[in-house]
Design a protein around this motif. Structure first.
Motif: not given
Length: 322
Positions: A247-256
């Motif tokens: 899972a990843r939160g929609r405002h998690d910077w790790i997506a970048d």
């Protein structure tokens, strides 16, 4: 041959992007402080049972070791570390293990381990140590409350977590060192509590640790959340019979952060495929709108869904196969 310059430029660009993302993103907490001297802890026998009497002896032993480490920290001019350790040694805190050396390694229990039918082992990420322990403490406490009766949470800080602003966080090196330690701990816990359902909850760089430790572990689930990669190319590469969740939160910077593995002459940089991406093979669940440090926030969808997974239930919201 014509593709080689392009390939080289691409590799340099990916490496630059990875480094930039890892050091320029908003982070909580400072870089890991230098290790403070501490005495060697008492040698503990293997954890063979979670019977109340056996746990009481173990908790008393680790409390004594924590107090000794606190005294030494104060004697070496670190009152902040000493205060942190005094708080850890208070009645009601329960540690399966403690070692104040090399920045500090601990395994703290929240709830009654002797009666637990469900056990969540929290594996934290970067910037976690004795001096930043409050974040791990708050998250473990929130998860224990969410789980309710019949459950226990173990906050496992059994490795030297890298600083977010460091080159160590760009490779699997710290995770490779931690993996056999985590594997031993989980197997020992499983033997001591054979009737309990055990799940690994792995946040941020902790998901790299879990990915490197997963092979052959007898756990019900491995949850990779806020993950920069698990150090593997797919869920199948974890070589586990456990259900792999992500899972990843929609405002998690790790997506970048670029999810790559770049072999360089002396090290491989990058932490691998994105666990929530199509094709990885995890079961992806909704973590809500939170940021990188919000997964265990009281009242959050991510906390509720993590508790449901630990309890053997299906998370609420959209669940899909990556």
């Amino acid at each position: 041959m014509a593709s080689r310059p392009h390939s080289s430029r691409l590799r340099r660009a990916l490496l630059t992007a990875l480094v930039t993302a890892s050091v320029a993103v908003p982070v909580s907490g400072a870089a890991r402080p230098a290790a403070v001297p501490a005495p060697a802890p008492t040698a503990l026998a293997p954890l063979r049972t979670v019977a109340p009497a056996a746990l009481a002896v173990r908790y008393a032993t680790t409390r004594s070791d924590i107090r000794a480490a606190g005294r030494e920290a104060l004697a070496n001019g670190d009152p902040g570390r000493s205060r942190s350790l005094r708080a850890m040694a208070r009645p009601g805190r329960s540690f399966l293990s403690f070692d104040g050396r090399a920045g500090g390694h601990t395994a703290e229990v929240f709830g009654d381990l002797s009666r637990a039918r469900r056990i969540a082992v929290l594996v934290p990420g970067s910037d976690t140590g004795l001096d930043e322990y409050g974040r791990l403490l708050a998250g473990a406490t929130a998860l224990r409350r969410q789980l309710g009766d019949g459950a226990a949470v173990v906050a496992w800080l059994g490795y030297a977590a890298p600083a977010t602003v460091s080159t160590d966080v760009l490779t699997t090196g710290r995770a490779d060192d931690a993996a056999p330690v985590l594997r031993h701990f989980v197997r020992e816990l499983g033997r001591a509590a054979p009737a309990a359902r055990i799940s690994l909850l792995c946040h941020s760089y902790g998901s790299v640790v879990c990915g490197r430790a997963a092979a052959g572990l007898d756990v019900a689930g491995i949850v990779l959340y806020g993950s920069p990669g698990a150090g593997r190319g797919s869920a199948a590469a974890l070589r586990t019979r456990a259900t792999v969740w992500a899972a990843r939160g929609r405002h998690d910077w790790i997506a970048d952060v670029p999810h790559v593995r770049i072999p360089l002459p002396f090290v491989t940089v990058g932490l691998g495929a994105d666990p929530v991406a199509a094709g990885f093979g995890a079961r992806v669940f909704d973590a809500g709108d939170g940021g990188h440090s919000d997964y265990l926030k009281p009242g959050s969808l991510s906390l509720a869904n993590l508790a449901r997974i630990v309890s053997g239930q299906v998370p609420s919201g959209e669940v899909r196969h990556a």
